[in-house]
Each structure stands twice: as C-alpha cells, then as structure tokens.
Design an enzyme around this catalytic site. Sequence first.
Site, short mmCIF file in Angstrom:
data_model
loop_
_atom_site.label_atom_id
_atom_site.label_comp_id
_atom_site.label_asym_id
_atom_site.label_seq_id
_atom_site.Cartn_x
_atom_site.Cartn_y
_atom_site.Cartn_z
N HIS A 1 0.83 -1.21 0.00
CA HIS A 1 0.00 0.00 0.00
C HIS A 1 0.85 1.24 0.00
O HIS A 1 0.53 2.24 -0.63
CB HIS A 1 -0.91 0.01 1.23
N CYS B 1 -6.76 -2.40 -17.34
CA CYS B 1 -6.32 -1.44 -16.33
C CYS B 1 -5.19 -1.95 -15.45
O CYS B 1 -4.85 -1.36 -14.45
CB CYS B 1 -7.50 -0.99 -15.47
C1 PEP Z 1 -5.35 -5.86 -11.68
O1 PEP Z 1 -5.49 -6.88 -11.02
O2 PEP Z 1 -4.76 -5.83 -12.78
C2 PEP Z 1 -5.90 -4.58 -11.20
C3 PEP Z 1 -5.96 -3.54 -12.01
O3 PEP Z 1 -6.30 -4.48 -9.94
P1 PEP Z 1 -5.34 -4.52 -8.65
O4 PEP Z 1 -3.93 -4.32 -9.13
O5 PEP Z 1 -5.82 -3.43 -7.78
O6 PEP Z 1 -5.58 -5.89 -8.12
#
Ligand code: PEP
Length: 740
Positions: free
Chosen positions: A349, A662
């Site tokens: 985090h 993403c």
């Molecule tokens: C992912 O898993 O690619 C994502 C965008 O979410 P996080 O990194 O928050 O798990």
Amino acid sequence: MAEPVNAQARLDKIVTLIAGNMVAEVCSFYVMRGDGTLELFATEGLKREAVHLTTMKAGEGLVGLIAKQAEPLSLSDAQNHPSFSYKPETGEEIYQSFLGVPVLRSGVTMGVLVVQNRAHRVYTEEEMEALQTTAMILAEIIASGELQALARPGTDIAVRKPLALQGQAMADGVGLGYVVLHEPRVVIKNLIADDPNAEARRLETALGELRASIDDMLDRGDLAHGGEHREVLETFRMVAHDRGWLRRLREAVMTGLTAEAAVERVQSDNRARMMRQTDPYLRDRLHDLDELANRLLHQLAGQSMVADPADLPDNAVLVARTMGPAALLDYDRSRLRGLILEEGGPTSHIAVVARAMGIPAVGMIENITGLVEAGDAIIVDGQTGIVQLRPQPDVEQAYKEKARLRAKRQEQYRGLRDVEPVTKDGVRINLNLNAGLLFDLPNLDQSGAQGIGLFRTELQFMVAERLPSLGEQIQLYRSVIEAAGDRPVTFRTLDIGGDKVLPYMSKMEEENPALGWRAIRIGLDRPGLLRAQLRALLKAAGGRDIRIMFPMIATVDEFDRAKAIVDRELAHLERHGHDLPRLVKLGVMVEVPSLLFAIDAIAAKADFMSVGSNDLMQFLFAADRENPRMAERFDPLNPACLRALRVVARAGERCGIPVTLCGELGGRPLEAMALLGIGYRSLSMSPISIGPVKAMLLGLDVAAASDYVNRLIDEKPCAVSLREDLKAFAEREGVSIHQA
Ligand code: PEP
Ligand code: MG
C-alpha cells in the site's frame, strides 16, 4: 579521556585505559574498512609500528572471526584455536589469553576490540560486559566519521563507505537527497548508570508503559498511521512478555548500564543475530523484538517515535523500517526526494501511495536504518530498485544525468498533453488514469487523460485509521466526480482481502490469501460493507452518470448477485426521494481466468469489461504477484497470455461492449503496442505512463500492428516471449517504446 589532542591520541588513550583497568598487557582496537578488512587503529602492548599497517581479512584470525560472527570470544589458550593466526609485525605471538568483542552499532559490525594476556587467564563475565560497554562508546566514535582522517590513504572506513544496495523497485523515478530517518535514532548520552537500581526501576516503568501503549492502540484501533496491522500489534503484545528478552534487558542494566544503553546493547546483539539468521520464522521473531526494542528506547528517551513531518528539510530521502500510507501522506511532498524501506514490495500500500505522490521508492533493503546516518547523501532509483548510499562523485554524476534525462523526457511528454491520442492510421485510443486518492486528481488535468479508468476505492479504506463512514465515502466520491467533470470515472468496489488488508480489521488466516476470501467474495457474503459503499457511490453521483465495476468476479452468477445489490440500493434511494444518478453502467473486471471461458455470457450481461491484468497474469501462470522470485519468471508478452487477452477484446467486439485493460501492462509502451495489436482500444494506467504510451501510439499504424501481432501469436505458439519480435517491429516502424 578529557581534551584529547586529536582522534589518534584519543584512541591511544582509550586502549591504554582499558588495558590498565582490565589488567591486560594488550588492548587493541580494529576498525572495519570499506573493503571488509579490519585495520589496527590503536594498540597498547602490541608494537606501535603495526598501527594502520596490520590488517585482517574478513574471517581471518580470531579478530576476523569475531567480526564475522558478531559475537564475543573468550579464550584462555588462544594459540590453539583453529582460527588463530598471528601477524609477526605486531609481536603478539607471546600472548596466550584473548578476549575480543565486536564493536556493533544497530547490529552492524564496525570493528573489534581485543584484550590479551601473556599468561593463561579466564576472563570473567563482568570483564566481557565491561569490554562490550566500551565497544559501544567506540561504535559511536566510528559512526561520527572522525576516524576516517586516520585511515590509510585511499581507504575508507566502513561507516563512510559508499554502498550500492539492491532492493525492490516500488515507485518509479530517480531521487537524490539526504537521509532523514522516519524514526530518528535515539542518541544515548549516558551509557553508565549512576544508580543501577534506579535504572532498573526506569526500565520496568518503561516496559509497563510500552505494554499499556500497545494495548491502548489495539483498543483504539488507531493503526494505519504507524503502518501496523492489528496482528502485528498482537504479536508485539506477546513479545513484550518474552521472558528471555526481559531477562537480557534486566541483566544488561544490572551490569551498570543505563536503561537506554541496556536496550541498545540487547537490540544491537539481536539485530546482528537477525542479519545472520536464515530461518524465516526465527528472523520474524527477532524482527519483532527489534521493533519492540525500538519502541522501548523511544519510550525511555521520551522521544516521539517518528520525525515531525513539519521539520522535514529540503531534498529529504525518508528511510524507515516500515511505514503506513497515512504517515507518508503527512510529509510535505515538495521536500521529499525519495523513500527507502526495509520492508515493502512493489504492490504494497505504501508503494501505491508513493506512486500517487510521485516519490521514487525502493523497498526490501535489509537493515538500511542501521547502515545510514541522518544527513548521509543517498540516491534512490525507483526504476531499478538500487539505492546508492554515500555515492562517489562519478556515481552521483551518473544519476544526476539519469534524473536530468528523465525530466527532459517528462517535459516532452507534457508537450503531448493536448495532442489527441490518435494513431498514425487514424484510430482513436482511449487513455485513462488509474487513481485511488484525492492526491491523484490533479493528474487528470496534468496528464491529459480522458478519464479515470480505475478508481481503486479500497485505498481510502487502507490509509484510514478506522472504517470510513458513509459520509466520508460520499465526500470522496463526490470530489472525484467533480474533479473529473465531463470525463468518465470508473469506480471499482472494495477490493480488499488477499494482500490488501485493512489495518483496523482482523485478518483471517488463510493458506492462500490471493485465492481466498477477498474482493467481491467478501462483498457478497457480508453485503453490509458493499451495500454501504454502493449507496455512497450512487448518492455521490446524484444527477450524473456513474460507472461501477466489480473486482475478482469468477462466475456470471456473482455478477448477477452484485448487480442485484445495486438495483436494491437504487430502489432504496428512490423510495427515500434521493436524487438518482442519470445513468448507471455496471462493469466486470476480468481477472479470474474462469471468466475467459464464460466470456460471451458475461459480456451479454455487463455494460463494459475491464481486464485486471495484474491478477489475470498471476492466476493464468499460477505465479504469485507478490513473490519477487516470480516477478520476472513469465513474460506477459507470451503467446498464451496474449491469446487470453485477445479472447476478451474479441468478445467485447462481438457483443458490442467496451473493453479496457487497467493492469500495469497497459502502462508499458511495448506491451501497450501489443495490446492495440490484438484489439484493445482503451487502456488505463498510472499518470506517469500516459505520456510514453501516447508517444508510442502516435507513431503506430494499428492496422499494421494488428496484422503483425496476430500473425506472430499464431505462428509462434511455443515462444517463451515475443518481446524481441515486438521490439524489432517497433524499431522497423519507428514506434517509440521508451518507458517514462
Ligand atoms: C489488476 O489486477 O490488474 C488490477 C488492475 O487491480 P489490482 O492491481 O488493484 O488488483
Ligand atoms: Mg486485481
């Protein structure tokens, strides 16, 4: 020791005094040099000519052995010890008995202090203690750097030595500055107690207060600030009653040390053991003791645990064992040049917050808090994970150049801010931001992104000291929506569990947390939290459009159930006469591989899909995203992986719903080029990546990339990685694939 003429005279006086007090014929002091050898810096009894001439390699002789093991050694018949070796220039061959102790500071060996006697002699416990206490004084003298002037020309003493340390890159960027310890070291002014009984009472009082403060923190749930999690504090509570530790502390006080000096002595020995311990369980335990000793020391000194953020000097590089996201947010970003932690990986985090603040950060640098002195020059390279401590001028110059080049490239990318993200052959690509904190919002304007493709709502929960209230959630979501204006924002519902632990909630012990009770699974099983969050989102979006997506959906049914909760909340708001959003679009994150085999079914239900490539990769390759050993093992530019990603893009096209990606993948220009090649037209990434990815697509002919990449995937199904082929393609086509 009053008024020494110079450093050498002072050392000479110290060794003479020790020899006298211990009725030893010899007392010698060796200092650790930067190359790991020990140099004789002062002696009483050995030949004076040997001073600054005699050296021992690491592990060589008894002195080398003590340095290596960081433990005292007492021998009445030294010459028969297997490690005994003598240096003829010192004339030490006539001495039979030997007592040596390491000169330790924060567990780091800085030198060795030795006494020797001609006759066979058994040194007492008290004598060893006394020598260790003197070693503490010598450690401070070495740490002050004043002995450097005495070292042989061309050699550095270890404490001034430039060090290049490899850790884990946490947040990109290069920062040059000076060390500021997040937990300033307690300076112990008095080592020797005037009244040992009074010191013993002080120690007991401080221990009592320490225990009470841990209980208090646990009761209040005020956790995120120090970076502690509930179970860490619970461990502390147990360790604070550790009998062995308490006994060692009490014994150290009984030898005549002040309470502070006793804690430091025990802590330093403990650290030295920790650094040599390979068993992870024992290391963790020693680590807990270290952490606790630190608190105890601050308690005794009446010094607050952490630096006052208001006192931060310019060009500060924060150095800490560990740190909570909220604590980092307290510092003035404009004065910070970097962050270095003993813990903390790229997906922690604190890393997320460091990235949001634009601070280069490196984690997993063992004992960095013990190696640095406040004010030391230091460089953080958040791209390679390298830390340069006390860099040589040429190293510093090279990094300055690197930082300058990066700044220049950033400047060029800033110049692209208002350029439309349209490829050479006229295809418009959507470039969005990943965000999660208020901090991120100015990036929307600065980067020229079209919207926020992923708003990680859990960050607000992770940096808070307690569960954010409904009102606090509404307030944040409203600020985000307002800052975005006409630009769309996609909110992801709480993605907690797994590695994302809320400090104020007790963590479930799970064998495989990444595969455990997390994200939407918690949301569906205990809908209270999800319901409140959805209510906050829907209220915040009153009168406007809102996009919401669900993380870790593994089956179509889970999406249906999540959607049902939204419908219920909408009905509730309507019943109570609230202003409803104009339009609610519900999306699914594709990050669990099972969805790849139900992709048309889910695409038929969702309004949009967003590929979470970070998780999708970890589950596709069965390679833990948190495990540094796995980090480079599989290349996402592998045909199997690109095929999996293509399945989603094609399903979106077939079913007529938008698809975004993403994960971190979308923010790297070469990878982004491959993604455009397999059909992606929308990507979401960290702000720093928007420029490089835009520069890439402006020079790209998507039709050509599509032909090339799709053919490549099909023609080379067995390739480990298509990276080199893709690079060659980019070069032929004149496509920029520079990282930030
Ligand atoms: C992912 O898993 O690619 C994502 C965008 O979410 P996080 O990194 O928050 O798990
Ligand atoms: Mg994810």
